[in-house]
Structures are given as structure tokens and as C-alpha cells.
Design a protein around this motif. Sequence first.
Motif, PDB file in Angstrom:
ATOM      1  N   CYS A 170      -0.025   8.513  -2.851  1.00 49.30           N
ATOM      2  CA  CYS A 170      -0.112   7.090  -2.129  1.00 49.30           C
ATOM      3  C   CYS A 170       0.150   7.136  -0.570  1.00 49.30           C
ATOM      4  O   CYS A 170       1.181   7.906  -0.413  1.00 49.30           O
ATOM      5  N   VAL A 171      -0.413   6.761   0.219  1.00 52.09           N
ATOM      6  CA  VAL A 171      -0.334   6.544   1.607  1.00 52.09           C
ATOM      7  C   VAL A 171      -0.123   5.212   1.822  1.00 52.09           C
ATOM      8  O   VAL A 171      -0.635   4.121   1.435  1.00 52.09           O
ATOM      9  N   ARG A 172       0.574   4.965   2.893  1.00 53.41           N
ATOM     10  CA  ARG A 172       0.861   3.712   3.640  1.00 53.41           C
ATOM     11  C   ARG A 172      -0.073   3.566   4.613  1.00 53.41           C
ATOM     12  O   ARG A 172       0.211   4.210   5.985  1.00 53.41           O
ATOM     13  N   LEU A 173      -1.248   2.652   4.587  1.00 55.79           N
ATOM     14  CA  LEU A 173      -2.187   2.638   5.501  1.00 55.79           C
ATOM     15  C   LEU A 173      -1.759   1.991   6.844  1.00 55.79           C
ATOM     16  O   LEU A 173      -2.210   2.293   8.008  1.00 55.79           O
TER      17      LEU A 173
ATOM     18  N   LYS B  98      -8.703   0.296   9.785  1.00 59.42           N
ATOM     19  CA  LYS B  98      -8.073   1.083   9.063  1.00 59.42           C
ATOM     20  C   LYS B  98      -8.640   1.094   7.697  1.00 59.42           C
ATOM     21  O   LYS B  98      -8.715   2.254   6.939  1.00 59.42           O
TER      22      LYS B  98
ATOM     23  N   PHE C 211     -10.477   4.145   5.667  1.00 62.52           N
ATOM     24  CA  PHE C 211     -10.123   4.758   4.441  1.00 62.52           C
ATOM     25  C   PHE C 211     -11.119   4.784   3.216  1.00 62.52           C
ATOM     26  O   PHE C 211     -11.365   5.736   2.839  1.00 62.52           O
TER      27      PHE C 211
ATOM     28  N   GLN D  58     -13.091   8.017   1.507  1.00 64.38           N
ATOM     29  CA  GLN D  58     -13.057   8.269   0.149  1.00 64.38           C
ATOM     30  C   GLN D  58     -14.206   8.107  -0.429  1.00 64.38           C
ATOM     31  O   GLN D  58     -14.475   8.904  -1.492  1.00 64.38           O
TER      32      GLN D  58
ATOM     33  N   ALA E 251      -3.938   3.663  -1.280  1.00 63.40           N
ATOM     34  CA  ALA E 251      -3.307   3.173   0.029  1.00 63.40           C
ATOM     35  C   ALA E 251      -2.720   1.885  -0.135  1.00 63.40           C
ATOM     36  O   ALA E 251      -3.240   0.957  -0.891  1.00 63.40           O
TER      37      ALA E 251
ATOM     38  N   VAL F 114      -7.177   0.126  -2.182  1.00 68.72           N
ATOM     39  CA  VAL F 114      -6.164  -0.426  -1.159  1.00 68.72           C
ATOM     40  C   VAL F 114      -5.392  -1.577  -1.852  1.00 68.72           C
ATOM     41  O   VAL F 114      -6.274  -2.679  -2.189  1.00 68.72           O
TER      42      VAL F 114
END
Length: 355
Positions: free
Chosen positions: A296-299, A343, A347, A351, A270, A248
Motif C-alpha cells: 500500500c502507498v500513502r497517497l 493525486k 493514481f 493504474q 492507496a 483508494v
Amino acid sequence: MPTTLIFAIGRNWRPYLFSVLIPVLFLCTGRAQAGVGLGEIAATASDGTITLFYPSQAVEQQLRRGRFVLNLAERAEPVRGNGRLIVISHGSGGGPWVHVNLARALVEAGFVVAMPQHHADNFMDDSNPGPDSWALRPAEMSRAIDAVGRDARFASLLTLDKVGIYGMSAGGHTALSMAGGRWSPDGFRQHCETSLEEDFQACVGLITRLTGGMLDGIKKWAAMLVIRHRFSDATPREHHDPRVAAVVAGVPAAADFDLSSLEHPVMPVALITAGQDRWLIPRFHSGLVLQACKSCVRLAELPAAGHGALLSPLPPGLTGLLGDMLNDPPGFDRSQMAEVDQKIARFFEQQLLQK
């Protein structure tokens, strides 16, 4: 416990029942209510102190660390949580105490948290931030994993084949490097050549600022003179640690990365972004990574947040340019950061704890 056994114990069943059930309940869940332990691994000739936060059954006490008053169980005995380690990379001039709230959320989820003190770019010694520090940080993170694994307090409580990495600001640069990102000092120079005025604080730090006055031209000339002299090396910097399984990056410094190296990271990545960040302007940093990275995710997206939103607790009494860069902008609701910490914890649970 079978009903017949409870009755067989007679009048003394209550203390017996609680003495059995309380340890069982604690061991069966990483989110059991327990104290957050505070420890450290002493500095060595090559590395700074590593601060540790971990699950413990000890009672927390009020502690003072610099300007911060914290509730932690200092030097408490650790107990097993979920068996996983998270390593946090602090920002420039940073340290462990500005990430205590996040550490608490991670410990309450069962993680052990380690925060190495980065060489010459920490709250005790900020003599050499920027690309020189960025080149050292990933290896410091790997050695921190090694050090925790050797520590007799934690060796039997952790499995280090799947480690999580969190980093904020310069620490976000570290996190992206640990995710496979490739960069060079010359990449930093190229960014500052083309975007110095728009991204001035990212290029020069807190030495000075542009004011719109007659000295701005001299400031820009002097900044590029130094940057061209110090950061001309185009040799790619990269670091690979097969134990790292999830990353992250919060408001990361990222303008110097070869974005193709982050297009398909080999692990979940993230990002957390702050729309009012004036130190690392999103369109030059986190925004570029999110555009380039396919997985990639925007957490969390925090449109009203400044660069210091992820400092939790935020250092009190910041003034001058540092205060302008880190204090919350008007209208920002800091109470939402507790949910951001949750969050991040979720995450890493998703994972690192899946079979």
C-alpha cells in the motif's frame, strides 16, 4: 491539416478548420476542457439511486442541491473520455454532493464517476450505520458497476474490466473490502472492548460523546451493552469483484479488519490519512492498515487535517458533535485539497489506463 487544403478552402477556411480540429482535440485527450455532466440511474427495489458524473460537451449551469450550490450540466449527453469507471462509496450519512470536487477532477481526467446511495446509511436515511451497513456496501458497489454497464448512455463509452474504487470513512471501509480485506462484526466488538474510551466515536458514532463528567461511565456501559448484543457474529465478511483493479481509501474505518487479509492485496491500494482525525483515530484505523500492508502507498498525508477534510465541498453550517468531528481544525489549509484530488486522479490514471 495540410496547408494546401487550407488555401483551397479560401476565405472560409477558419470556420472549417475549427469545426474539424475542436472535435478531434476533444477526442484525443481525456483532459479536454468540457462540462461535467450530471445524471442518475433510478433506484430499484434493492438499491438506491446512483448519481453519475461524466464528460460532456454541454454548458454547465448553476444547480442547488440541499445546502450546496454546484455548477454541472444536468442530464447532458455524455461523450467518451478515457473509457474507465470510478465508483465512489460515501461515508456514513453521506451522499454525492460532498464529493463533487473529487468527481470533477476525475471527470476532467476522462473518467465516468458513479456514486451509489448506500442502504440506510445516507443523507436521506441514516437509520442503520456501522457494521450492518458495511456488510451490504461492497455488493452495492458491484451492482452499481452492473447498472452503469447496462445503461444505454454509457455502455458503448466504457470498458468495465478495470474499475477504480474510492471510499471515504465508512466508504473507506468499503474500499478496503473491495481490495480483499476480510472483517467481521465480532472484530468490531473486540476493538471496542479494548479501545472504547480512546476510540469512542468510532464505536458509537454521533449518538453521544465522552465529556469527562460523571455520566461517562454510564455511557461506556450502555455502549458496550449494545455492541456486545448486536455485533457478536465472528463470520468473516469478504467480497471479491474481479473487475476492481485499483482502490483508494480515505480516512477509512479499519479497526475490525483481519490485517493479514490486507498484507498482500491483489491490486494497487492507496490511503489518505488525516493527522487530526478524531472520529477514526489513525493509530486504530488507517495507521494499522499502512503498517500491515506491504504494497500500500500513502497517497497523501495531511497532518493538520480532521476527518472532514476529504468532504469537498464541506457542508456549511455544521454544529454540535457533527461539526466537531467534520469541521476543519484551526490552521488547516483547505486549498491543498485540490492537489489531493489531482493525486487521486493521477493514481487511477496510472493504474487503470496502462496497457
